[in-house]
Design a protein around this motif. Sequence first.
Motif, PDB file in Angstrom:
ATOM      1  N   CYS A  18       0.813  -1.219   0.000  1.00  0.00           N
ATOM      2  CA  CYS A  18       0.000   0.000   0.000  1.00  0.00           C
ATOM      3  C   CYS A  18       0.848   1.271   0.000  1.00  0.00           C
ATOM      4  N   ARG A  19       2.027   1.224   0.626  1.00  0.00           N
ATOM      5  CA  ARG A  19       3.006   2.313   0.613  1.00  0.00           C
ATOM      6  C   ARG A  19       2.462   3.661   1.114  1.00  0.00           C
ATOM      7  N   PRO A  20       1.772   3.702   2.249  1.00  0.00           N
ATOM      8  CA  PRO A  20       1.378   5.008   2.802  1.00  0.00           C
ATOM      9  C   PRO A  20       2.561   5.657   3.519  1.00  0.00           C
ATOM     10  N   LYS A  21       2.473   6.965   3.735  1.00  0.00           N
ATOM     11  CA  LYS A  21       3.369   7.598   4.690  1.00  0.00           C
ATOM     12  C   LYS A  21       2.963   7.112   6.078  1.00  0.00           C
ATOM     13  N   VAL A  22       3.949   6.771   6.906  1.00  0.00           N
ATOM     14  CA  VAL A  22       3.657   6.231   8.231  1.00  0.00           C
ATOM     15  C   VAL A  22       4.132   7.207   9.298  1.00  0.00           C
ATOM     16  N   ILE A  23       3.237   7.528  10.207  1.00  0.00           N
ATOM     17  CA  ILE A  23       3.572   8.369  11.361  1.00  0.00           C
ATOM     18  C   ILE A  23       3.413   7.509  12.606  1.00  0.00           C
ATOM     19  N   ALA A  24       4.505   7.338  13.365  1.00  0.00           N
ATOM     20  CA  ALA A  24       4.502   6.510  14.567  1.00  0.00           C
ATOM     21  C   ALA A  24       4.571   7.413  15.790  1.00  0.00           C
ATOM     22  N   ILE A  25       3.749   7.119  16.801  1.00  0.00           N
ATOM     23  CA  ILE A  25       3.658   7.963  17.989  1.00  0.00           C
ATOM     24  C   ILE A  25       3.837   7.120  19.236  1.00  0.00           C
ATOM     25  N   THR A  26       4.755   7.557  20.116  1.00  0.00           N
ATOM     26  CA  THR A  26       4.918   6.923  21.417  1.00  0.00           C
ATOM     27  C   THR A  26       5.110   8.006  22.459  1.00  0.00           C
ATOM     28  N   GLY A  27       5.213   7.600  23.721  1.00  0.00           N
ATOM     29  CA  GLY A  27       5.387   8.544  24.811  1.00  0.00           C
ATOM     30  C   GLY A  27       4.771   7.984  26.070  1.00  0.00           C
ATOM     31  N   SER A  28       5.231   8.476  27.219  1.00  0.00           N
ATOM     32  CA  SER A  28       4.683   8.003  28.492  1.00  0.00           C
ATOM     33  C   SER A  28       3.238   8.437  28.668  1.00  0.00           C
ATOM     34  N   ASN A  29       2.910   9.634  28.211  1.00  0.00           N
ATOM     35  CA  ASN A  29       1.548  10.168  28.287  1.00  0.00           C
ATOM     36  C   ASN A  29       1.237  10.892  26.980  1.00  0.00           C
ATOM     37  N   GLY A  30      -0.026  10.926  26.631  1.00  0.00           N
ATOM     38  CA  GLY A  30      -0.467  11.763  25.533  1.00  0.00           C
ATOM     39  C   GLY A  30      -0.399  11.161  24.150  1.00  0.00           C
ATOM     40  N   LYS A  31       0.030   9.901  24.024  1.00  0.00           N
ATOM     41  CA  LYS A  31       0.187   9.363  22.665  1.00  0.00           C
ATOM     42  C   LYS A  31      -1.156   9.138  21.975  1.00  0.00           C
ATOM     43  N   THR A  32      -2.179   8.726  22.727  1.00  0.00           N
ATOM     44  CA  THR A  32      -3.480   8.518  22.095  1.00  0.00           C
ATOM     45  C   THR A  32      -4.106   9.851  21.687  1.00  0.00           C
ATOM     46  N   THR A  33      -4.010  10.857  22.566  1.00  0.00           N
ATOM     47  CA  THR A  33      -4.544  12.177  22.229  1.00  0.00           C
ATOM     48  C   THR A  33      -3.808  12.758  21.027  1.00  0.00           C
ATOM     49  N   THR A  34      -2.478  12.619  21.004  1.00  0.00           N
ATOM     50  CA  THR A  34      -1.703  13.114  19.871  1.00  0.00           C
ATOM     51  C   THR A  34      -2.081  12.371  18.596  1.00  0.00           C
ATOM     52  N   LYS A  35      -2.284  11.058  18.700  1.00  0.00           N
ATOM     53  CA  LYS A  35      -2.742  10.278  17.537  1.00  0.00           C
ATOM     54  C   LYS A  35      -4.051  10.844  17.000  1.00  0.00           C
ATOM     55  N   ASP A  36      -4.997  11.134  17.900  1.00  0.00           N
ATOM     56  CA  ASP A  36      -6.286  11.685  17.472  1.00  0.00           C
ATOM     57  C   ASP A  36      -6.109  13.041  16.799  1.00  0.00           C
ATOM     58  N   LEU A  52       9.036  -2.941  12.011  1.00  0.00           N
ATOM     59  CA  LEU A  52       7.938  -3.505  11.229  1.00  0.00           C
ATOM     60  C   LEU A  52       7.267  -2.413  10.395  1.00  0.00           C
ATOM     61  N   ALA A  53       7.009  -1.242  11.013  1.00  0.00           N
ATOM     62  CA  ALA A  53       6.230  -0.200  10.347  1.00  0.00           C
ATOM     63  C   ALA A  53       7.064   0.727   9.470  1.00  0.00           C
ATOM     64  N   LYS A  54       8.379   0.849   9.749  1.00  0.00           N
ATOM     65  CA  LYS A  54       9.268   1.732   8.988  1.00  0.00           C
ATOM     66  C   LYS A  54       8.676   3.144   8.859  1.00  0.00           C
ATOM     67  N   PRO A  55       8.484   3.863   9.964  1.00  0.00           N
ATOM     68  CA  PRO A  55       7.831   5.174   9.896  1.00  0.00           C
ATOM     69  C   PRO A  55       8.655   6.209   9.137  1.00  0.00           C
ATOM     70  N   ASP A  56       7.939   7.145   8.524  1.00  0.00           N
ATOM     71  CA  ASP A  56       8.554   8.311   7.896  1.00  0.00           C
ATOM     72  C   ASP A  56       8.693   9.444   8.913  1.00  0.00           C
ATOM     73  N   ILE A  57       7.770   9.489   9.859  1.00  0.00           N
ATOM     74  CA  ILE A  57       7.776  10.487  10.929  1.00  0.00           C
ATOM     75  C   ILE A  57       7.531   9.758  12.236  1.00  0.00           C
ATOM     76  N   ALA A  58       8.318  10.083  13.272  1.00  0.00           N
ATOM     77  CA  ALA A  58       8.119   9.509  14.599  1.00  0.00           C
ATOM     78  C   ALA A  58       7.955  10.647  15.596  1.00  0.00           C
ATOM     79  N   ILE A  59       7.054  10.458  16.553  1.00  0.00           N
ATOM     80  CA  ILE A  59       6.798  11.467  17.586  1.00  0.00           C
ATOM     81  C   ILE A  59       6.981  10.823  18.958  1.00  0.00           C
ATOM     82  N   ILE A  60       7.775  11.462  19.824  1.00  0.00           N
ATOM     83  CA  ILE A  60       7.883  11.073  21.237  1.00  0.00           C
ATOM     84  C   ILE A  60       7.266  12.200  22.050  1.00  0.00           C
ATOM     85  N   THR A  61       6.097  11.962  22.635  1.00  0.00           N
ATOM     86  CA  THR A  61       5.356  13.036  23.293  1.00  0.00           C
ATOM     87  C   THR A  61       6.021  13.500  24.588  1.00  0.00           C
TER      88      THR A  61
END
Length: 466
Positions: free
Chosen positions: A104-122, A179-188
């Motif tokens: 499918c080859r989408p751009k992948v944005i991966a989000i992690t963090g101790s807090n706020g990752k779900t809100t940031t995902k939204d 596995l996901a090979k993100p193009d953008i990664a966020i650490i909240t």
Amino acid sequence: MSIGVDLIKGQAIQTKGDTGGLNRLSVMTDSRERIKNGLFVPLIGEHFNGHRYLRQAIENGAAASLWMEREPLPTDIPADFPLFLVGDTLEALQSIAKSYLRQCRPKVIAITGSNGKTTTKDMVYSILHQAFRTFKTQGNLNNHIGMPLTILSMPEDTEVLVLEMGMNHFGELTFLSQLAKPDIAIITNIGESHIEFLGSREGIAKAKLEITNGLRRGGTLIVDGDEPLLSNVHTKAFRIVSCGYSENSDWKITDVKERVDGYRFSLNHGENVFTVPALGRHNVKNAVFSLAAARTLDMDHQLIREGLNHLTLTRMRFEKVAGLNGALLINDCYNASPTSMKASLETLKALNGFEKRVAVLGDMYELGSNEEQLHRSVAEVLTSPLTHVITIGEKGAWIAGPLRENGKYGTLSVRSFLTKEDALPYLKTLLDDRTVMLFKASRLLQLESLIEVLSVSPMSPKLPSD
């Protein structure tokens, strides 16, 4: 969850007939799930073996199944039902997801963090789907099983895939990222969650930075610019963008103004003004993480504003609920750490128009050997204009410990209860149209069960905007 059979790697086992024209399948791991034309993936856990439930899966719509080689072949299934023999069904699921992602080859944005990752995902999703065909992690499917299921559930024409990545041990984010090979990664942020397994905040930072182990060369890492543990990341392999209130942040948050339903803010004292309709000052920074991701994909500021203005957050993240007798209940029950609990309490204190500000706080888990002191550290923000603090659970009682020991109640009413059931009658007495009541604890306590009793409706009340 759609996927082509041609992505399945393994030997097809059939007693009669062929695949029946199965050119598109859906993926299911729960045999109780009703699904049409589904590929059943029987997983094996500590206390269960999905292979025992193939018959139920077939009854609920499975049209084919993966099958672990060492498991005895079933004899009570239709003669033409196809099995795909694999060495390990979980590894096969992950391999299929990886292949589908490449297809499918989408751009992948991966989000992690101790807090706020779900809100940031939204927030990232809300912004990006203004300009792109965007898909995001559903619910909490953010681990080594859930993330492959998320990938396999995205439509084939997805342009941007937003993946939440959870972890509590070293090595887990490395696996998910590769596995996901993100193009953008966020650490909240770096908090105290899972410190029991990672040893220290430094260990947590090291584990969170594993998200870069799969980040594509030339990609972008977006980090909390106010966190010293993330300030020493230097590499030529990818671009680093910092967001925060500090002078050194690439996206410096300025001119923050509180609104009745959220915040208005600027960046770098510029003319571009944004609003985020979410309570909690910490959500301003989450919005800026999302904005930085959108700008990396060349979205214009107006579309970003529209995305933020239409934000819908996952339930139990500072969710407003109408309570009995006109009270406002704040459902922040999804999880808790000392950092997130303090942030929620500061937000509660900042809410205007209430005479009673009530904090219902409970046990926090996975805090390691220093858990008592970490609970007690919350007491430093238990100050006016809070009027009531109610703790629930043995660990929760530590939160109020310093107040009792120092006699620093002031006008603050402090009560501790061992169970939710014990606390409920007292909580009911506090509810009227002058009351706002916050609920915050680790997921295991399920404090939302109190909200179900104390609310008049599952719908959140609409607050006026300025």
